[in-house]
Design a protein around this motif. Structure first.
Motif, short mmCIF file in Angstrom:
data_model
loop_
_atom_site.label_atom_id
_atom_site.label_comp_id
_atom_site.label_asym_id
_atom_site.label_seq_id
_atom_site.Cartn_x
_atom_site.Cartn_y
_atom_site.Cartn_z
N THR A 109 0.82 -1.21 0.00
CA THR A 109 0.00 0.00 0.00
C THR A 109 0.85 1.26 0.00
N ALA A 110 1.93 1.24 0.78
CA ALA A 110 2.83 2.40 0.82
C ALA A 110 3.43 2.66 -0.56
N GLU A 111 3.75 1.58 -1.28
CA GLU A 111 4.31 1.73 -2.62
C GLU A 111 3.26 2.27 -3.59
N MET A 112 2.03 1.83 -3.44
CA MET A 112 0.97 2.26 -4.35
C MET A 112 0.79 3.78 -4.33
N LYS A 113 1.03 4.37 -3.17
CA LYS A 113 0.86 5.83 -3.04
C LYS A 113 2.02 6.60 -3.67
N GLN A 114 3.13 5.89 -3.95
CA GLN A 114 4.32 6.55 -4.49
C GLN A 114 4.47 6.39 -6.00
N SER B 267 -6.89 -5.07 1.74
CA SER B 267 -6.72 -4.43 3.05
C SER B 267 -7.55 -3.15 3.02
N ARG B 268 -7.83 -2.61 4.18
CA ARG B 268 -8.60 -1.38 4.25
C ARG B 268 -7.87 -0.24 3.53
N ALA B 269 -6.54 -0.21 3.66
CA ALA B 269 -5.76 0.85 3.02
C ALA B 269 -5.84 0.75 1.49
N VAL B 270 -5.79 -0.47 0.96
CA VAL B 270 -5.91 -0.66 -0.48
C VAL B 270 -7.32 -0.28 -0.93
N ASP B 271 -8.30 -0.67 -0.14
CA ASP B 271 -9.70 -0.39 -0.47
C ASP B 271 -9.96 1.11 -0.51
N GLU B 272 -9.32 1.85 0.38
CA GLU B 272 -9.52 3.32 0.42
C GLU B 272 -8.94 4.00 -0.82
N LEU B 273 -8.02 3.32 -1.49
CA LEU B 273 -7.47 3.86 -2.74
C LEU B 273 -8.36 3.51 -3.93
N GLY B 274 -9.45 2.78 -3.67
CA GLY B 274 -10.37 2.41 -4.73
C GLY B 274 -9.83 1.33 -5.64
N GLN B 275 -8.93 0.51 -5.10
CA GLN B 275 -8.31 -0.53 -5.91
C GLN B 275 -8.44 -1.90 -5.24
#
Length: 199
Positions: A34-39, A131-139
């Motif tokens: 998830t951290a990588e997805m944001k970068q 994960s909730r973090a991935v879900d919040e990114l809409g993915q």
């Protein structure tokens, strides 16, 4: 050695999926968290490919022999949609197809390639990385991973060093002596040792 495998895997995926099915196909440095997805900037659907390591290949059916290894390859499949269930299904369907695509693959091994790449020994595995973090990114992200056998092609810079016959030994010391050194025999035999000492 494994970089040749990574290049072929990427080409296999890009050549199989249309741009409509998968917009982005590219290698990645490691696990796609998830951290990588944001970068990272990318367009979905996307597949990121990486090598996670390898182990010696034992009892291989497709490829065997000295220096053979089983390389763990991972592909992270990312899909995006406003609805949670829809994006999950999109990523799941792509992961399912990718498993089949890799299992049916018969790699091409050009002469200049430093390794021989064999087909998969067994089916690829897949896992939902929700994960909730991935879900919040809409993915939705799914992991597809498998082990692929590779073996170095000897004679292209990957061969083990060759041992040569040990036919003789020359020893030279810097110790001084008052007596003249004995003369070496003309025929020392199959294994000769010479010693020079200077005091």
């Amino acid at each position: 050695m494994s970089s040749a495998l990574l290049d072929q895997v990427q080409a296999r995926i890009r050549g199989t999926f249309t741009k409509t099915e998968v917009v982005t196909v590219q290698p990645y440095g490691g696990e796609f968290s998830t951290a990588e997805m944001k970068q990272v900037s990318y367009n979905c659907p996307a597949i990121f490919v990486t090598v996670l390591g390898w182990e010696p290949l034992r009892d291989g059916h497709r490829l065997a022999g000295k220096y053979s290894r089983n390389v763990r390859v991972a592909a992270f499949v990312a899909a995006k949609h406003a609805k949670r269930e829809t994006r999950m299904r999109l990523a799941m369907d792509l992961a399912d197809k990718l498993c089949l695509v890799m299992r049916q693959w018969m790699p091409v091994n050009p002469a200049e390639q430093p390794v021989t790449i064999g087909p998969l020994e067994s089916d690829a595995s897949s896992e939902n990385l929700y994960s909730r973090a991935v879900d919040e990114l809409g993915q939705s992200v799914w992991l597809v991973d498998w082990f692929q056998p590779v073996k170095p092609v000897m004679g292209q810079g990957t061969a083990a060093p060759t041992l040569i016959d040990w036919l003789g030994v020359d020893i030279e010391n810097t110790v001084r002596s008052t007596e003249p050194a004995p003369t070496a025999p003309t025929d020392p035999g199959p294994f000769g040792v010479t010693d020079k000492i200077i005091f």
